[in-house]
Design an enzyme around this catalytic site. Structure first.
Site, mmCIF file in Angstrom:
data_model
loop_
_atom_site.group_PDB
_atom_site.id
_atom_site.type_symbol
_atom_site.label_atom_id
_atom_site.label_comp_id
_atom_site.label_asym_id
_atom_site.label_seq_id
_atom_site.Cartn_x
_atom_site.Cartn_y
_atom_site.Cartn_z
ATOM 1 N N ASP A 64 -7.504 7.580 10.559
ATOM 2 C CA ASP A 64 -7.622 6.818 9.305
ATOM 3 C C ASP A 64 -8.319 5.484 9.564
ATOM 4 O O ASP A 64 -7.858 4.435 9.103
ATOM 5 C CB ASP A 64 -6.246 6.586 8.685
ATOM 6 C CG ASP A 64 -6.347 6.162 7.224
ATOM 7 O OD1 ASP A 64 -7.431 6.367 6.629
ATOM 8 O OD2 ASP A 64 -5.365 5.627 6.692
ATOM 9 N N GLY A 90 0.826 -1.198 0.000
ATOM 10 C CA GLY A 90 0.000 0.000 0.000
ATOM 11 C C GLY A 90 0.857 1.244 0.000
ATOM 12 O O GLY A 90 2.052 1.218 -0.313
#
Length: 710
Positions: free
Chosen positions: A489, A374
């Protein structure tokens, strides 16, 4: 005084020859002296006085030369010469101390010189030494005792052995400067005049004089040892006895032949009854001193010989001679006892500068397969070669960093290493590769993430399963907020699952600590689908409410198996929110009109249509939600951050206590682990990543702190 301190060292031979000639002449004149007691008094007009001063001054300086450690080392004279000279010398001349030319009327210590020396000569003339005040001898002041260490007490203790000595010039280093005159020990400042002492001397027997002499020797020993340490510890070498507080530089010994008397130290090992242990004020070493006046000649000589050889031993240390080991192996008792009584300070522990010295190498892990890649790094599945444990290795991306170690990874490592909670992923350690560019976080291995599981599921989670997952999520968020940490997040891809039904929060790259009052932060946080409306409208001061909005979006996604608000841009995301929850106003959201993004015209939709998406009963396949469940979801998705439900309040909500009850972790559904290829093929819909947005703007040169409507 400088001339008196060092001048007599070089003209000793001339003075000794002159004094020998005068000694024979004085022996004849002594018989015709008019005083009845036979004790000579020093007169100012006597032609013999100058010779007395010179001889006494030379002897006083010679005694100091023998022991002060500043000048030359001397050897004791032959015994035949000593005995011949003792016969020619007056009984009272030993007590004259240091004869300096600059003073005539200051008193001197009578007991220190006159009594002790006369008692060791054993002459009966001293016992009747009371004299008339008109013809009393004038004693020289103790100027030397103030500026330099005391004369070596071995001369007093040995009596006839060491009354005088012959200087022997040796090539030694130049003497260091003496201590200043104003630094005088308290013991040496007290003096007695001869008028106060001599009547007692005249009335005492020779045995009493001997006892007084012994006590004076012990007092001298105390004064001498104290003065020795004060005056010499200042000049000790920096590399001598570093473990001790103040290193000691000892005085020179009288003769190398004195080391033969080392075997007599055993008698002075343990203090007898009445002895006092005196502590040296400059070195921290304790020395046993006796106050018993009954110990006589032989014991005194033994004690003094121990001290003399002690000085010689340290001189060998200072000079770097090679016979230190042989000398120390033959040493007995007292010096070792003194050394052992000194508490040595503990050395500070060695401090390492290399911060990664304790980190293990990544080579101690066997890489099995690549799990995911990622924005924040690459994750591998690996096995610890030592323990065989399966772990996850997350490699920190370094190639895009221009300012060293990534700040996001620093925050993540700092937070995760300080936290320990069942609902937060555990970071075990940090390992390094072949260079500092390859750094890995060793984390516990979790088979799934929540987003991948939901994409693989054919049916959404039931309410009991959603309750089980939501309880674990809220407990983890509560732990973060209780420790003043914002995750910033939270999303389904950052929630990990294993086959035991456990949920753990991961990926703390955007998290940071917060405080009260709130400080402005960037609004480019939280993945767009889970971003709170205040962040979308450009606010910079936010708190835990942004995480609770994300929790509400996750709850809705668990129930519906799809994201609640899946906009592609900030404007589209706000439009989807307003169409579902209604357009906010100042009444339901105080301060809404002051937000930067409110200037844009949005669709005016006054109704909250969230209930339409989660009906209580559904015949069309929509996810159902009870009234209590809808109340919890609605309170989590409240516009006003002040009214938005907290994690603690959400855990106490009645929805978790109504039927159906939360399912146990052991009965949660399990799925086979997916590798990287399976994850890529299964994910058709991917939410925009906030860090990808920020990096894209950096590449385009449009780095801004405001949102879409700034």
């Amino acid at each position: 005084m400088a001339a008196g301190r060092h001048g007599g060292y070089r003209d000793y031979e001339a003075r000794e020859r002159e004094l020998d000639a005068e000694a024979s002449r004085r022996s004849k004149e002594q018989q015709h002296h008019h005083h009845p007691s036979g004790r000579h008094q020093r007169g100012d007009s006597d032609p013999r006085c100058e010779a007395d001063r010179r001889r006494d001054g030379g002897r006083s300086r010679g005694g100091r030369e023998l022991s002060n450690g500043y000048g030359h080392r001397r050897s004791p004279p032959p015994r035949s010469r000593l005995s011949a000279r003792l016969g020619d010398r007056e009984p009272g001349e030993v007590l004259s101390g240091s004869a300096s030319d600059d003073s005539g009327g200051r008193p001197h210590r009578a007991r220190e010189n006159g009594v002790s020396s006369s008692s060791r000569d054993g002459e009966s003339v001293v016992a009747a030494s009371a004299s008339s005040p008109s013809k009393k001898r004038k004693f020289s002041p103790i100027i030397w005792d103030r500026d330099s260490p005391k004369p070596m007490h071995s001369d007093v203790a040995k009596g006839k052995k060491a009354v005088d000595s012959v200087p022997t010039e040796l090539p030694l280093p130049p003497p260091p400067p003496l201590p200043p005159q104003d630094h005088i020990p308290e013991r040496l400042a007290v003096e007695k005049s001869p008028m106060d002492v001599e009547p007692a001397v005249a009335s005492e027997s020779p045995e009493q004089l001997q006892e007084h002499a012994e006590s004076r020797v012990m007092e001298e020993e105390e004064e001498y040892s104290t003065m020795r340490n004060i005056s010499t510890s200042r000049w000790a070498g920096a590399n001598d006895d570093e473990e001790e507080g103040a290193p000691h530089r000892k005085k020179k010994s009288a003769s190398p032949a004195d080391s033969a008397e080392l075997g007599q130290r055993k008698k002075a090992l343990s203090p007898e009854l009445g002895e006092v242990v005196a502590s040296d004020i400059s070195g921290g070493r304790t020395m046993s001193r006796s106050s018993d006046s009954g110990r006589l000649g032989a014991d005194e000589n033994e004690d003094l010989e121990v001290d003399k050889d002690d000085y010689m031993d340290v001189d060998r240390d200072d000079d770097g001679n090679s016979d230190i080991a042989n000398h120390q192996s033959g040493m007995d008792s007292e010096y070792e006892v003194r050394r052992s009584e000194t508490p040595e300070p503990v050395k500070p522990p060695h401090r390492c500068i290399n911060m990664l010295q304790g980190c293990r190498s990544v080579d101690e892990f066997e890489r099995l397969n690549k799990i995911n890649e990622g924005t924040y790094g690459v994750v591998y599945r690996a096995r610890d070669k030592k323990t065989g444990e399966i772990v996850a290795l997350k490699k920190v991306k370094m190639e895009k960093e221009r300012e060293g170690f990534p700040l996001t990874s620093l925050r993540e490592i700092n937070i995760l290493l300080s936290f320990h909670h069942p609902s937060i992923v555990d970071v075990k350690e940090v390992v390094v590769g072949s260079s500092l560019d390859s750094i890995f976080m060793v984390m516990e291995y979790m088979e799934h993430d929540l987003k991948g599981v939901m994409e693989a599921m054919k049916q959404p989670y039931s309410q009991s399963e959603v309750k089980c997952l939501m309880l674990q999520l809220l407990e983890g968020v509560k732990y973060l907020h209780d420790n003043w940490v914002l995750h910033r997040d939270l999303k389904t891809s950052n929630l990990l699952l294993n086959n035991r039904g456990e949920l753990k929060i991961c990926d703390f790259g955007l998290s940071r600590q917060y405080g009260s009052p709130l400080k402005p932060y960037t609004q480019l946080v939280v993945t767009l689908w889970y971003r709170a409306p205040e962040l979308l409208l450009g606010t910079k001061e936010y708190s835990t409410a942004i995480d609770m909005w994300s929790v509400g979006c996750i709850m809705a996604e668990l129930l519906a198996k799809e994201p609640l608000f899946n906009g592609k841009t900030e404007f589209e995301q706000l439009d989807k929110i307003f169409r579902t929850l209604g357009t906010p106003n100042e009444k339901i959201w105080p301060g809404y009109a002051k937000l930067p993004g409110v200037k844009v015209n949005f669709v005016k939709q006054p109704y909250n249509r969230l209930r339409d998406k989660f009906p209580a009963a559904s015949f069309s396949g929509r996810p159902i939600l009870s009234e209590a469940g809808f109340d919890l979801l609605n309170n989590l998705l409240t516009y006003d951050p002040e009214k938005r439900l907290s994690a603690d309040a959400a855990l106490q909500h009645e929805w978790f206590r109504e039927v159906p009850l939360p399912k146990s972790k052991d009965f949660m559904p399990t799925f086979p682990a997916l590798n990287e290829l399976d994850r890529r093929t299964k994910r058709y819909l991917k939410s925009p990543d906030p860090l990808e947005e920020q990096r894209l703007k950096e590449l385009q040169g449009n780095i801004g702190n405001r949102g879409l409507f700034g």
